[in-house]
Design a protein around this motif. Structure first.
Motif, PDB file in Angstrom:
ATOM      1  N   SER A  27      -1.062   5.072   1.974  1.00 65.09           N
ATOM      2  CA  SER A  27      -1.398   6.036   0.939  1.00 65.09           C
ATOM      3  C   SER A  27      -0.347   7.157   0.922  1.00 65.09           C
ATOM      4  CB  SER A  27      -2.789   6.640   1.205  1.00 65.09           C
ATOM      5  OG  SER A  27      -3.102   7.629   0.254  1.00 65.09           O
ATOM      6  N   GLN A  29       1.878   5.489  -1.294  1.00 64.98           N
ATOM      7  CA  GLN A  29       2.703   4.368  -1.697  1.00 64.98           C
ATOM      8  C   GLN A  29       3.706   4.056  -0.594  1.00 64.98           C
ATOM      9  OE1 GLN A  29       4.653   5.768  -5.233  1.00 64.98           O
ATOM     10  NE2 GLN A  29       5.780   7.362  -4.185  1.00 64.98           N
ATOM     11  N   ASN A 194       9.474   1.365  -8.058  1.00 65.81           N
ATOM     12  CA  ASN A 194       8.571   0.220  -7.999  1.00 65.81           C
ATOM     13  C   ASN A 194       8.488  -0.446  -9.364  1.00 65.81           C
ATOM     14  OD1 ASN A 194       6.602  -1.461  -6.625  1.00 65.81           O
ATOM     15  ND2 ASN A 194       5.092  -0.482  -7.950  1.00 65.81           N
ATOM     16  N   LEU A 262      -3.124   6.824  -9.068  1.00 67.88           N
ATOM     17  CA  LEU A 262      -2.989   5.437  -9.488  1.00 67.88           C
ATOM     18  C   LEU A 262      -3.655   5.263 -10.850  1.00 67.88           C
ATOM     19  CD1 LEU A 262      -1.675   3.040  -7.975  1.00 67.88           C
ATOM     20  CD2 LEU A 262      -3.973   2.367  -7.256  1.00 67.88           C
ATOM     21  N   TRP A 276       1.427   3.742  -9.704  1.00 72.01           N
ATOM     22  CA  TRP A 276       1.359   5.039  -9.048  1.00 72.01           C
ATOM     23  C   TRP A 276       2.290   6.011  -9.769  1.00 72.01           C
ATOM     24  CZ3 TRP A 276      -1.577   7.493  -5.569  1.00 72.01           C
ATOM     25  CH2 TRP A 276      -1.103   8.716  -5.089  1.00 72.01           C
ATOM     26  N   SER A 278       3.981   9.590  -9.531  1.00 71.22           N
ATOM     27  CA  SER A 278       4.310  10.683  -8.622  1.00 71.22           C
ATOM     28  C   SER A 278       4.634  11.939  -9.401  1.00 71.22           C
ATOM     29  CB  SER A 278       5.513  10.308  -7.747  1.00 71.22           C
ATOM     30  OG  SER A 278       5.227   9.178  -6.969  1.00 71.22           O
TER      31      SER A 278
END
Length: 322
Positions: A27, A29, A194, A262, A276, A278
């Motif tokens: 957690s 990521q 990602n 998320l 996710w 950020s």
């Protein structure tokens, strides 16, 4: 006095397994930039009490117990040397009973570099299978030698079909999903992103890069056949419904750290994968605070001189009046 019997008690199911299994998750990521914070959580399947935990990175036992407590291992701030594959194991009782080793959890920490960036086209984190994707390393200092590399479920490798510092995938497959970054000839890693690939009909359209605190965040629910926003979509954050509307769009005017999480969207035509999002503190905000402090320090001698002159003038007026 005779024999008395109570009623039979409620039944209790007792399950005995040969060996308990530990599981590790991360957690928020597993891909992050040095200076960020990340927590690894170790859990024992079907049991939650009485366990103590051991952590391993690349099969080496981590002796720094101050980072791990209650089944969690926190890196704050994360550094480049923390990159590796993590596992955990739990134990309890005397003599000690050990669980099986957990699943492996890769953790990728890359360096901060203002000059090198991984540019993704189309610029989004989620993509439809069979679509094309281009990734390139752009260096403002005009240096060469950068390579696009990736970590997928299979292994760590150079991006396929690599030409110089640009990687092009003509037809995406779900196996292309993973973490991509720029790597120099000396092994420096920068700008991890990602990328997810969906076989379904709906994806969440969001920025591939972190959102800067104070900026506007816009999310769309995109359909495969039309390649346009779906008019009716529900948006979720961390599993909870946050907005349902008929525009197929969700706007957050001023993003704060609390908006990090998320996200996914859901429509009558399907549901997107999770992404996710950020939120980073603005670098300009940090510079402005530094500038203010610098200005105050620079002004101190002048302010002190002004106070001294005013004091002398006040004394001189007092002596004149006498």
């Amino acid at each position: 006095m005779g024999t008395q019997s109570s009623q039979r008690s409620d039944a209790v199911t007792l399950t005995v397994s040969a060996e308990a299994q530990a599981a590790v998750r991360v957690s928020p990521q597993p891909w992050l930039t040095e200076g960020d914070s990340v927590t690894l959580i170790c859990e024992v399947t079907g049991s939650s009490t009485g366990w103590t935990f051991s952590w391993f990175r690349d099969d080496d036992h981590l002796s720094d117990s101050s980072r791990g407590a209650g089944g969690s291992y926190t890196l704050s701030p994360a550094a480049l040397q923390h990159t590796g594959v993590y596992t955990c194991r739990a134990e309890r009782g005397r003599p000690a009973y050990y669980t099986k080793y957990s699943n492996t959890q890769p953790l990728w920490i890359t360096g901060v570099s203002a000059s090198v960036s991984l540019v993704v086209s189309p610029s989004r984190s989620q993509h439809f299978s069979s679509d094309s994707l281009s990734l390139s390393c752009e260096d403002q200092s005009n240096s060469t030698g950068w390579t696009v590399r990736r970590y997928t479920d299979r292994n760590t490798e150079d991006c396929s079909k690599l030409t110089g510092s640009t990687c092009r995938i003509d037809s995406l497959n779900t196996s292309d999903a993973g973490v991509y970054w720029c790597q120099s000839e000396s092994g420096e890693k920068h700008h991890p992103l990602n990328i997810t690939v969906h076989d379904g009909d709906v994806i969440l359209l969001s920025s591939v890069d972190p959102v800067i605190e104070g900026d506007t965040l816009t999310l769309h629910c995109l359909h495969r056949s039309t390649n346009s926003s779906i008019l009716r979509a529900d948006f979720y954050k961390d599993g909870s419904l946050v907005q349902n509307q008929t525009t197929g769009e969700m706007n957050i005017a001023t993003v704060s750290k609390s908006h990090e999480g998320l996200y996914y969207c859901k429509t009558e035509r399907g549901q997107s994968l999770h992404s996710w999002i950020s939120v980073r503190v603005s670098g300009s905000g940090q510079i402005s605070v530094f500038n203010i402090l610098s200005s105050l320090l620079a002004a101190c001698p002048y302010l002190l001189a002004t106070v001294v002159l005013l004091f002398k003038c006040y004394r001189a007026r007092g002596e004149t009046s006498v």
